[in-house]
Design a protein around this motif. Structure first.
Motif, PDB file in Angstrom:
ATOM      1  N   LEU A  86      22.009  22.507  78.913  1.00 12.11           N
ATOM      2  CA  LEU A  86      20.914  21.577  78.655  1.00 12.11           C
ATOM      3  C   LEU A  86      20.930  21.099  77.195  1.00 12.11           C
ATOM      4  O   LEU A  86      20.772  19.909  76.916  1.00 12.11           O
ATOM      5  CB  LEU A  86      19.569  22.226  78.990  1.00 12.11           C
ATOM      6  N   ALA A  87      21.165  22.035  76.284  1.00  9.93           N
ATOM      7  CA  ALA A  87      21.231  21.668  74.863  1.00  9.93           C
ATOM      8  C   ALA A  87      22.413  20.743  74.604  1.00  9.93           C
ATOM      9  O   ALA A  87      22.297  19.772  73.845  1.00  9.93           O
ATOM     10  CB  ALA A  87      21.342  22.919  74.001  1.00  9.93           C
ATOM     11  N   ARG A  88      23.539  21.009  75.248  1.00  7.24           N
ATOM     12  CA  ARG A  88      24.717  20.156  75.097  1.00  7.24           C
ATOM     13  C   ARG A  88      24.439  18.753  75.612  1.00  7.24           C
ATOM     14  O   ARG A  88      24.806  17.760  74.977  1.00  7.24           O
ATOM     15  CB  ARG A  88      25.893  20.780  75.848  1.00  7.24           C
ATOM     16  N   LEU A  89      23.761  18.646  76.740  1.00  6.85           N
ATOM     17  CA  LEU A  89      23.404  17.338  77.284  1.00  6.85           C
ATOM     18  C   LEU A  89      22.456  16.580  76.354  1.00  6.85           C
ATOM     19  O   LEU A  89      22.623  15.380  76.124  1.00  6.85           O
ATOM     20  CB  LEU A  89      22.767  17.491  78.661  1.00  6.85           C
ATOM     21  N   VAL A  90      21.467  17.279  75.815  1.00  5.70           N
ATOM     22  CA  VAL A  90      20.503  16.628  74.928  1.00  5.70           C
ATOM     23  C   VAL A  90      21.184  16.160  73.647  1.00  5.70           C
ATOM     24  O   VAL A  90      20.994  15.014  73.205  1.00  5.70           O
ATOM     25  CB  VAL A  90      19.317  17.569  74.629  1.00  5.70           C
ATOM     26  N   VAL A  91      22.002  17.001  73.042  1.00  2.77           N
ATOM     27  CA  VAL A  91      22.687  16.641  71.801  1.00  2.77           C
ATOM     28  C   VAL A  91      23.649  15.474  72.042  1.00  2.77           C
ATOM     29  O   VAL A  91      23.697  14.515  71.260  1.00  2.77           O
ATOM     30  CB  VAL A  91      23.432  17.856  71.207  1.00  2.77           C
ATOM     31  N   GLY A  92      24.398  15.518  73.129  1.00  2.84           N
ATOM     32  CA  GLY A  92      25.317  14.430  73.447  1.00  2.84           C
ATOM     33  C   GLY A  92      24.595  13.116  73.682  1.00  2.84           C
ATOM     34  O   GLY A  92      25.018  12.065  73.192  1.00  2.84           O
TER      35      GLY A  92
END
Length: 117
Positions: free
Chosen positions: A9-15
């Motif tokens: 989820l954090a990777r998706l938000v940052v991307g």
């Protein structure tokens, strides 16, 4: 939620945020091409925002990429773009200056066609 789910989820938000910032920078550069008064200010705006847009979009895509090989390829493209974009903008501005296009110094009068006029 498990730890891998939180990481994804954090990777998706940052991307997504990085791609959004890059897209916004590209949009500001497009507006600068339309709104700015002469060739040199337009070239500067497009060169700077093109580089910033490429950084945001390509790093965001690298963060969202499914495997490490794709991320490495995107970062290689980013490195090439970081060298090519400013160099091409400089080459265009230099060619325009050498061909006789002078920067606009005042809005009330046209720029001189020959240096020293």
């Amino acid at each position: 939620m498990t730890l891998p789910d939180i990481f994804d989820l954090a990777r998706l938000v940052v991307g997504d945020v990085l791609i959004g910032i890059g897209g916004l920078a590209a949009l500001v550069g497009a507006l600068g091409l339309v709104r700015l008064p002469d060739f040199y200010t337009r070239a500067h705006a497009s060169g700077v925002t093109d580089t910033a847009g490429a950084i945001g979009i390509l790093v965001g895509l690298a963060v969202l990429s499914p495997d490490i090989l794709t991320a490495v390829k995107l970062l290689i493209v980013l490195i090439v773009a970081l060298f090519a974009s400013p160099a091409s903008c400089h080459a265009l501005a230099r060619a325009a200056f050498r061909s006789g296009l002078r920067p606009s110094l005042h809005e009330d009068r046209p720029p001189p066609a020959v240096p020293g006029e």
